[in-house]
Design a protein around this motif. Structure first.
Motif, PDB file in Angstrom:
ATOM      1  N   GLY A  13       0.774  -1.229   0.000  1.00 29.67           N
ATOM      2  CA  GLY A  13       0.000   0.000   0.000  1.00 29.67           C
ATOM      3  C   GLY A  13       0.804   1.276   0.000  1.00 29.67           C
ATOM      4  N   THR A  14       2.092   1.200  -0.310  1.00 28.72           N
ATOM      5  CA  THR A  14       2.908   2.420  -0.323  1.00 28.72           C
ATOM      6  C   THR A  14       2.905   3.115  -1.677  1.00 28.72           C
ATOM      7  OG1 THR A  14       4.881   1.122  -0.801  1.00 28.72           O
ATOM      8  CG2 THR A  14       4.449   1.638   1.509  1.00 28.72           C
ATOM      9  N   GLY A  15       2.387   2.455  -2.713  1.00 29.19           N
ATOM     10  CA  GLY A  15       2.247   3.122  -4.004  1.00 29.19           C
ATOM     11  C   GLY A  15       3.312   2.808  -5.031  1.00 29.19           C
ATOM     12  N   THR A  16       3.951   1.636  -4.960  1.00 26.94           N
ATOM     13  CA  THR A  16       4.989   1.319  -5.946  1.00 26.94           C
ATOM     14  C   THR A  16       4.416   1.209  -7.356  1.00 26.94           C
ATOM     15  OG1 THR A  16       4.805  -1.053  -5.494  1.00 26.94           O
ATOM     16  CG2 THR A  16       6.466   0.170  -4.256  1.00 26.94           C
ATOM     17  N   VAL A 156      10.321   2.754  -1.637  1.00 27.13           N
ATOM     18  CA  VAL A 156       9.201   3.654  -1.386  1.00 27.13           C
ATOM     19  C   VAL A 156       8.702   3.445   0.041  1.00 27.13           C
ATOM     20  CG1 VAL A 156       6.939   4.411  -2.200  1.00 27.13           C
ATOM     21  CG2 VAL A 156       8.583   3.418  -3.825  1.00 27.13           C
ATOM     22  N   LEU A 157       8.494   4.546   0.749  1.00 31.90           N
ATOM     23  CA  LEU A 157       7.981   4.470   2.119  1.00 31.90           C
ATOM     24  C   LEU A 157       7.033   5.625   2.386  1.00 31.90           C
ATOM     25  CD1 LEU A 157      10.539   5.893   4.657  1.00 31.90           C
ATOM     26  CD2 LEU A 157      11.084   5.795   2.235  1.00 31.90           C
ATOM     27  N   ARG A 158       6.161   5.441   3.341  1.00 27.50           N
ATOM     28  CA  ARG A 158       5.288   6.521   3.797  1.00 27.50           C
ATOM     29  C   ARG A 158       5.880   7.114   5.073  1.00 27.50           C
ATOM     30  NH1 ARG A 158       0.381   2.445   3.831  1.00 27.50           N
ATOM     31  NH2 ARG A 158       2.122   1.367   4.809  1.00 27.50           N
ATOM     32  N   PRO A 159       5.514   8.342   5.397  1.00 26.11           N
ATOM     33  CA  PRO A 159       6.121   9.009   6.563  1.00 26.11           C
ATOM     34  C   PRO A 159       5.491   8.564   7.876  1.00 26.11           C
ATOM     35  CG  PRO A 159       4.602  10.514   5.489  1.00 26.11           C
ATOM     36  CD  PRO A 159       4.647   9.266   4.628  1.00 26.11           C
ATOM     37  N   ASN A 160       5.715   7.294   8.219  1.00 22.91           N
ATOM     38  CA  ASN A 160       5.233   6.810   9.515  1.00 22.91           C
ATOM     39  C   ASN A 160       6.234   5.807  10.080  1.00 22.91           C
ATOM     40  OD1 ASN A 160       4.528   4.066   8.593  1.00 22.91           O
ATOM     41  ND2 ASN A 160       2.843   5.060   7.519  1.00 22.91           N
ATOM     42  N   GLN A 161       6.160   5.566  11.363  1.00 21.25           N
ATOM     43  CA  GLN A 161       7.153   4.747  12.044  1.00 21.25           C
ATOM     44  C   GLN A 161       7.166   3.313  11.536  1.00 21.25           C
ATOM     45  OE1 GLN A 161       9.285   6.224  14.077  1.00 21.25           O
ATOM     46  NE2 GLN A 161      10.453   4.308  14.171  1.00 21.25           N
ATOM     47  N   ARG A 162       6.004   2.792  11.189  1.00 22.34           N
ATOM     48  CA  ARG A 162       5.914   1.415  10.704  1.00 22.34           C
ATOM     49  C   ARG A 162       6.723   1.227   9.432  1.00 22.34           C
ATOM     50  NH1 ARG A 162       1.869  -1.058   7.368  1.00 22.34           N
ATOM     51  NH2 ARG A 162       1.702  -3.318   7.700  1.00 22.34           N
ATOM     52  N   ASP A 163       6.586   2.154   8.495  1.00 20.36           N
ATOM     53  CA  ASP A 163       7.347   2.059   7.248  1.00 20.36           C
ATOM     54  C   ASP A 163       8.829   2.337   7.471  1.00 20.36           C
ATOM     55  OD1 ASP A 163       5.086   1.422   5.869  1.00 20.36           O
ATOM     56  OD2 ASP A 163       5.290   3.002   4.375  1.00 20.36           O
ATOM     57  N   ASN A 187       6.286   8.701  -0.002  1.00 16.05           N
ATOM     58  CA  ASN A 187       5.008   8.860  -0.696  1.00 16.05           C
ATOM     59  C   ASN A 187       3.875   9.159   0.275  1.00 16.05           C
ATOM     60  OD1 ASN A 187       3.220   8.889  -2.864  1.00 16.05           O
ATOM     61  ND2 ASN A 187       2.833   6.688  -2.751  1.00 16.05           N
ATOM     62  N   ASP A 188       2.867   9.862  -0.244  1.00 17.04           N
ATOM     63  CA  ASP A 188       1.601  10.099   0.465  1.00 17.04           C
ATOM     64  C   ASP A 188       1.800  10.899   1.752  1.00 17.04           C
ATOM     65  OD1 ASP A 188      -1.164   9.835   0.320  1.00 17.04           O
ATOM     66  OD2 ASP A 188      -1.183   8.133   1.697  1.00 17.04           O
ATOM     67  N   ALA A 189       2.637  11.913   1.684  1.00 18.44           N
ATOM     68  CA  ALA A 189       2.855  12.778   2.847  1.00 18.44           C
ATOM     69  C   ALA A 189       1.711  13.779   2.974  1.00 18.44           C
ATOM     70  CB  ALA A 189       4.179  13.525   2.709  1.00 18.44           C
ATOM     71  N   PRO A 190       1.129  13.933   4.163  1.00 16.84           N
ATOM     72  CA  PRO A 190       0.072  14.937   4.351  1.00 16.84           C
ATOM     73  C   PRO A 190       0.592  16.334   3.991  1.00 16.84           C
ATOM     74  CG  PRO A 190       0.147  13.439   6.209  1.00 16.84           C
ATOM     75  CD  PRO A 190       1.360  13.134   5.380  1.00 16.84           C
ATOM     76  N   PRO A 191      -0.197  17.123   3.271  1.00 19.37           N
ATOM     77  CA  PRO A 191       0.272  18.445   2.813  1.00 19.37           C
ATOM     78  C   PRO A 191       0.730  19.374   3.936  1.00 19.37           C
ATOM     79  CG  PRO A 191      -1.723  17.806   1.654  1.00 19.37           C
ATOM     80  CD  PRO A 191      -1.513  16.792   2.730  1.00 19.37           C
ATOM     81  N   VAL A 202      14.771  11.446   6.851  1.00 18.25           N
ATOM     82  CA  VAL A 202      14.894  10.136   6.218  1.00 18.25           C
ATOM     83  C   VAL A 202      16.304   9.918   5.687  1.00 18.25           C
ATOM     84  CG1 VAL A 202      14.056   8.699   4.312  1.00 18.25           C
ATOM     85  CG2 VAL A 202      12.436  10.007   5.684  1.00 18.25           C
ATOM     86  N   GLU A 203      16.892  10.937   5.083  1.00 21.83           N
ATOM     87  CA  GLU A 203      18.247  10.795   4.564  1.00 21.83           C
ATOM     88  C   GLU A 203      19.255  10.525   5.681  1.00 21.83           C
ATOM     89  OE1 GLU A 203      18.218  13.355   0.399  1.00 21.83           O
ATOM     90  OE2 GLU A 203      18.828  14.369   2.249  1.00 21.83           O
ATOM     91  N   GLN A 204      19.087  11.203   6.798  1.00 19.31           N
ATOM     92  CA  GLN A 204      19.994  10.979   7.918  1.00 19.31           C
ATOM     93  C   GLN A 204      19.799   9.600   8.531  1.00 19.31           C
ATOM     94  OE1 GLN A 204      19.219  14.323  10.520  1.00 19.31           O
ATOM     95  NE2 GLN A 204      20.742  15.628   9.502  1.00 19.31           N
TER      96      GLN A 204
END
Length: 249
Positions: A13-16, A156-163, A187-191, A202-204
């Protein structure tokens, strides 16, 4: 020699599939010849994004892996189905929607050892610039084999701890497999999120480049089947963020 790029995520469900299809369209709009492969054999989705039905698929990736046809026989041009003019070409290799083949993929698996040399031969025949591969989520044996044969892995990852946790496992294995280039896409970051801060965080955390942070866009769910956001909503912030992904390749 064409460049092989795999889109992969640890969780579903991350949108690949969404990314693979839209990046292919952007590259074709630049005049490139692109082949898109749906290697998510258990839960194929790319045919749907391009507006194809089961009867439109013809020879599938499954048929090739079972030795029933050549890889070239599975590739079909879908440029005319994009619904917008592009100067390049898009070919699709779809996985089967046949219930028996899906069951075989689930319980038996396939031998992917011949895929890379056959991909190189296909790229030469079709004069391909890029091969984009949409993989199954998680780290199955088939997915690891695909990761090991590509030039670029786009995680691809979403901005949450699980991903975040699952992505770390994926990157560790990709580095052990000596993937030449590893990139990250959020992907799918809240605006309302701070995208600059997300990118830096994420890069760090993973010591890898984030090529783009993609905002959530309600317009995607409103599009008709087979219409890609980058071609039919060119002024969205999401489309601009997807252009950064295509530019990275």
């Amino acid at each position: 020699m064409s460049q092989a790029i795999a889109f992969q995520s640890f969780h579903r469900g991350t949108g690949t599939s969404f990314l693979t299809a839209n990046v292919a369209a952007l590259l074709a709009a630049q005049g490139q010849r692109v082949c898109v492969i749906d290697a998510d054999i258990q839960t194929p989705a790319l045919h749907d994004l391009f507006g194809l039905e089961a009867d439109d698929i013809g020879h599938s990736l499954n048929d090739y892996l079972l030795g029933l046809c050549s890889l070239e026989q599975t590739a079909r041009s879908i440029t005319a189905r994009l619904g917008a003019p592009v100067s390049g070409e898009v070919f699709l290799i779809s996985s089967s929607l046949d219930a028996r083949q899906l069951a075989f993929a689930q319980y038996e698996g396939y031998d992917l050892d011949t895929l890379r040399p056959d991909l190189d031969a296909l790229a030469q025949t079709l004069k391909l610039d890029k091969v984009l591969i949409d993989t199954h989520s998680g780290l199955s044996e088939d997915t690891l084999l695909i990761i090991a044969l590509v030039d670029i892995l786009a995680v691809v990852l979403r901005p949450n701890q699980r991903d975040y946790q699952g992505t770390g496992v994926t990157l560790d294995l990709a580095r052990k497999l000596a993937v030449p280039n590893i990139l990250l896409i959020v992907n799918d970051a809240p605006p309302l999120f701070d995208f600059v801060a997300i990118k830096k965080q994420v890069e760090q955390a993973y010591d890898a480049k984030v090529v783009s942070v993609l905002p959530h866009a309600d317009e995607v769910s409103a599009l008709e089947k087979g219409k890609l956001v980058v071609l039919h909503e060119p002024y969205l912030a999401l489309t601009e963020a997807l252009r950064l992904v295509a530019k990275a390749f």
